[in-house]
Design an enzyme around this catalytic site. Structure first.
Site, PDB file in Angstrom:
ATOM      1  N   CYS A 190      18.751  42.741  50.299  1.00 17.77           N
ATOM      2  CA  CYS A 190      19.594  42.837  49.105  1.00 17.77           C
ATOM      3  C   CYS A 190      20.941  42.154  49.319  1.00 17.77           C
ATOM      4  O   CYS A 190      21.578  42.321  50.362  1.00 17.77           O
ATOM      5  CB  CYS A 190      19.795  44.312  48.774  1.00 17.77           C
ATOM      6  SG  CYS A 190      20.842  44.572  47.351  1.00 17.77           S
ATOM      7  N   ASP A 240      48.809  43.101  39.218  1.00 17.00           N
ATOM      8  CA  ASP A 240      47.448  43.464  39.651  1.00 17.00           C
ATOM      9  C   ASP A 240      46.477  42.450  39.047  1.00 17.00           C
ATOM     10  O   ASP A 240      45.655  42.790  38.194  1.00 17.00           O
ATOM     11  CB  ASP A 240      47.127  44.899  39.198  1.00 17.00           C
ATOM     12  CG  ASP A 240      45.811  45.411  39.769  1.00 17.00           C
ATOM     13  OD1 ASP A 240      45.148  44.661  40.514  1.00 17.00           O
ATOM     14  OD2 ASP A 240      45.455  46.560  39.463  1.00 17.00           O
ATOM     15  N   GLU A 289      48.364  42.839  29.011  1.00 19.72           N
ATOM     16  CA  GLU A 289      46.927  42.765  29.276  1.00 19.72           C
ATOM     17  C   GLU A 289      46.300  41.794  28.278  1.00 19.72           C
ATOM     18  O   GLU A 289      46.584  41.845  27.093  1.00 19.72           O
ATOM     19  CB  GLU A 289      46.315  44.173  29.137  1.00 19.72           C
ATOM     20  CG  GLU A 289      44.814  44.256  29.044  1.00 19.72           C
ATOM     21  CD  GLU A 289      44.056  43.683  30.242  1.00 19.72           C
ATOM     22  OE1 GLU A 289      44.407  43.985  31.389  1.00 19.72           O
ATOM     23  OE2 GLU A 289      43.107  42.904  30.007  1.00 19.72           O
ATOM     24  N   GLN A 300      38.842  50.675  38.214  1.00 12.66           N
ATOM     25  CA  GLN A 300      38.501  50.517  39.633  1.00 12.66           C
ATOM     26  C   GLN A 300      37.199  51.251  39.934  1.00 12.66           C
ATOM     27  O   GLN A 300      37.013  52.386  39.504  1.00 12.66           O
ATOM     28  CB  GLN A 300      39.621  51.079  40.513  1.00 12.66           C
ATOM     29  CG  GLN A 300      40.913  50.285  40.448  1.00 12.66           C
ATOM     30  CD  GLN A 300      40.845  48.949  41.198  1.00 12.66           C
ATOM     31  OE1 GLN A 300      39.821  48.566  41.750  1.00 12.66           O
ATOM     32  NE2 GLN A 300      41.944  48.223  41.194  1.00 12.66           N
ATOM     33  N   CYS A 318      43.107  41.890  44.982  1.00 18.57           N
ATOM     34  CA  CYS A 318      41.709  42.080  45.395  1.00 18.57           C
ATOM     35  C   CYS A 318      41.214  40.875  46.188  1.00 18.57           C
ATOM     36  O   CYS A 318      40.023  40.734  46.429  1.00 18.57           O
ATOM     37  CB  CYS A 318      40.814  42.390  44.201  1.00 18.57           C
ATOM     38  SG  CYS A 318      41.091  41.377  42.771  1.00 18.57           S
TER      39      CYS A 318
HETATM   40  C1  LIG Z   1      42.283  43.754  38.603  1.00 20.69           C
HETATM   41  S1  LIG Z   1      42.343  44.287  36.930  1.00 20.69           S
HETATM   42  C2  LIG Z   1      43.621  45.497  37.004  1.00 20.69           C
HETATM   43  C3  LIG Z   1      43.697  46.494  35.870  1.00 20.69           C
HETATM   44  C4  LIG Z   1      44.573  47.726  36.094  1.00 20.69           C
HETATM   45  N1  LIG Z   1      45.797  47.431  36.787  1.00 20.69           N
HETATM   46  C5  LIG Z   1      43.796  48.826  36.809  1.00 20.69           C
HETATM   47  O1  LIG Z   1      44.096  49.115  37.967  1.00 20.69           O
HETATM   48  O2  LIG Z   1      42.880  49.382  36.198  1.00 20.69           O
HETATM   49  C6  LIG Z   1      43.073  42.905  36.171  1.00 20.69           C
HETATM   50  C7  LIG Z   1      43.291  43.014  34.694  1.00 20.69           C
HETATM   51  O3  LIG Z   1      44.025  41.867  34.281  1.00 20.69           O
HETATM   52  C8  LIG Z   1      43.512  41.376  33.058  1.00 20.69           C
HETATM   53  N2  LIG Z   1      43.877  39.955  33.053  1.00 20.69           N
HETATM   54  C9  LIG Z   1      43.234  38.921  33.650  1.00 20.69           C
HETATM   55  N3  LIG Z   1      43.921  37.781  33.502  1.00 20.69           N
HETATM   56  C10 LIG Z   1      45.045  38.092  32.800  1.00 20.69           C
HETATM   57  C11 LIG Z   1      46.163  37.346  32.338  1.00 20.69           C
HETATM   58  N4  LIG Z   1      46.256  36.043  32.593  1.00 20.69           N
HETATM   59  N5  LIG Z   1      47.128  37.984  31.649  1.00 20.69           N
HETATM   60  C12 LIG Z   1      47.028  39.309  31.390  1.00 20.69           C
HETATM   61  N6  LIG Z   1      45.990  40.072  31.804  1.00 20.69           N
HETATM   62  C13 LIG Z   1      45.021  39.482  32.508  1.00 20.69           C
HETATM   63  C14 LIG Z   1      42.036  41.706  33.104  1.00 20.69           C
HETATM   64  O4  LIG Z   1      41.491  41.791  31.801  1.00 20.69           O
HETATM   65  C15 LIG Z   1      42.045  43.054  33.830  1.00 20.69           C
HETATM   66  O5  LIG Z   1      42.124  44.129  32.930  1.00 20.69           O
END
Ligand SMILES: C[S@@+](CC[C@H](N)C(=O)[O-])C[C@H]1O[C@@H](n2cnc3c(N)ncnc32)[C@H](O)[C@@H]1O
Length: 464
Positions: free
Chosen positions: A80, A381, A336, A286, A408
């Protein structure tokens, strides 16, 4: 060198792990990457992909096993592609993950002796995932299969349970496949772009036990779906909603942009950091709830937020970090890009009576430069690709006193930190890696960054 060609067998000592999880060895000054091995193994390797200075090899024989090797908990671990590190002791996985972060910061960021803590673990190394999305296919005997792709292929490994997933998914995984078969619903064929069902998605609230079942479909044509959804809700008391998500594109992305709730609720409820969250099938949350919560605690205590502060949570998702932190500041703002996530974040604020938060839909690239205040704390993030240049440039111009970067992917974190710390504008006070994905090579890391005292006076004024 005569043996340095495709198909040759060579003997290698594995001395490291790469950031994609492969064992790394050397053969006469050339680098060999060997999946399914670990530091300390001596192995016989068949070269499969050969370049002048490096090659990829396939493990043919384990000549001397490393002391870090264990028997995998998963019976299909050797096939897998879901996990890469089931054969490595969890203790050593954590050592390797910390090294991954250190190496990225040293090599890409140019930081000498970066202050990287031991890896944070929020709970067990198995049974931790709150979300599974399984591709589906038909076996050669005509049965519906769901599972993960074999390593390096699009052949499915059929699973009736998966040791890293929350065990409460198990009864559904087995029986839903049988129901799809009985209904005669067509499975999607990615080569021909025909058929209907592409993925089976399961998501659980770890604290509430509420489960969402989602079928990702190419189009809406699933005759009898309403009856089947009601039957599933009756059969599984923990199941609270059945949805269809339409993804009609030829793409590797799992979810499409349109989701319809067929029966039950469109969301599940989860308790996180003392708050209630409504989580949709396809918005970011997460996958390891307990580690996310443990990390949030560290962020909170490290920041020691002031009641007068303004916090910006860029890339805020459904407000998982914004809302618990908002209680400790004067004002919190979330950026977001996904409108459904913003809607959900606003709702989550309302459910929890949190009134000092503003969520704004848009990209950080557009919204941050047009902000007319400088937040006291900026939480970043971003997805794996990290922050765009314009985001880094704007931060260097606005100079918020503190930045917390939740990453990440260690390599993009290192790249972005290098920009922030150039000319000594910012410095790193602490890096906390965290294990959100035990049994895989992925590692998250949070960097705490402060504005150098030299620049504090030159901070961009509130009105830009
Ligand atoms: C790694 S997740 C983190 C979400 C949140 N901090 C959490 O811990 O649940 C990244 C988030 O950024 C959003 N995202 C991706 N690219 C973006 C951008 N250029 N501007 C704003 N948001 C973005 C994604 O839709 C996602 O919800």
């Amino acid at each position: 060198m005569e043996n340095w060609q495709q198909g040759e067998l060579i003997e290698v000592e594995i001395t490291d792990l790469s950031d994609t999880g492969d064992g790394v060895g050397r053969w006469q000054d050339r680098v060999v990457f060997v999946p399914d091995t670990v530091t300390g193994d001596r192995v016989l390797v068949r070269l499969v992909h050969v370049k002048p200075n490096y090659a990829y090899g396939k493990l043919k024989q384990l000549l001397q096993p490393s002391s870090h090797r264990i028997r995998p908990s998963c019976i299909v671990a050797d096939k897998c592609g879901g996990c890469q590190w089931q054969h490595i002791s969890y203790e050593y996985q954590l050592v390797a993950k910390r090294n991954q972060v250190i190496q990225a910061l040293e090599r890409i960021g140019g930081f000498a002796q970066p202050p990287v803590d031991p890896v944070l673990v929020g709970g067990e190394s198995l049974g931790y995932r709150n979300k599974a999305t399984y591709p589906l296919s038909i076996s050669h005997t005509g049965h519906v299969q769901a599972g993960y792709y074999q390593k390096g292929s699009h052949q499915l490994v059929n699973l009736n349970q998966c040791p890293v997933q929350d065990a409460r998914f198990n009864p559904l995984l087995l029986e839903v496949k049988q129901d799809i078969e009985k209904r005669g619903w067509l499975l999607y064929n990615e080569q021909r772009h025909t058929g209907v069902i592409r993925h089976l998605g399961l998501r659980i609230g770890r604290r509430t036990g509420e489960i969402l079942l989602t079928l990702v479909v190419k189009d809406w044509s699933l005759p009898g779906i309403k009856d089947q959804a009601l039957e599933w809700l009756k059969r599984y008391p923990q199941l609270v909603g059945v949805s269809l998500n339409r993804n009609g594109d030829r793409t590797n992305a799992i979810f499409g942009s349109e989701t319809r709730c067929i029966a039950g609720t469109p969301y599940l409820r989860e308790q996180f950091a003392g708050l209630e969250f409504h989580v949709l099938p396809d918005t970011f949350f997460q996958v390891y709830t307990e580690t996310a919560e443990a990390l949030l605690q560290i962020i909170k205590s490290e920041l020691n937020l002031q009641a007068s502060s303004v916090l910006l949570d860029a890339y805020c998702g459904i407000g998982t970090l914004t809302l618990p932190l908002a209680k400790h500041v004067n004002q919190a703002i979330g950026f977001e890009v996904q409108p459904e996530a913003v809607e959900q974040a606003i709702l989550n604020a309302r459910i929890n009576n949190i009134n000092n938060v503003t969520f704004i839909t848009g990209t950080v690239e557009k919204l941050l430069p047009s902000m007319d205040i400088t937040p006291d704390v900026v939480l970043l993030d971003p997805p794996r690709k990290g922050c765009a240049n314009i985001v880094m440039e704007t931060l260097l111009q606005k100079k918020p006193p503190r930045i917390v970067y939740v990453s990440c992917k260690a390599t993009t974190l290192a790249r972005d930190l290098k920009l922030l710390c150039q000319d000594g504008v910012y410095s790193i006070t602490r890096i906390q890696p965290a294990d959100f994905f035990p049994q895989t090579a992925h590692v998250e890391a949070v960097a705490f960054i402060v504005l150098s005292q030299l620049y504090e006076g030159s901070k961009s004024s509130k009105k830009l």
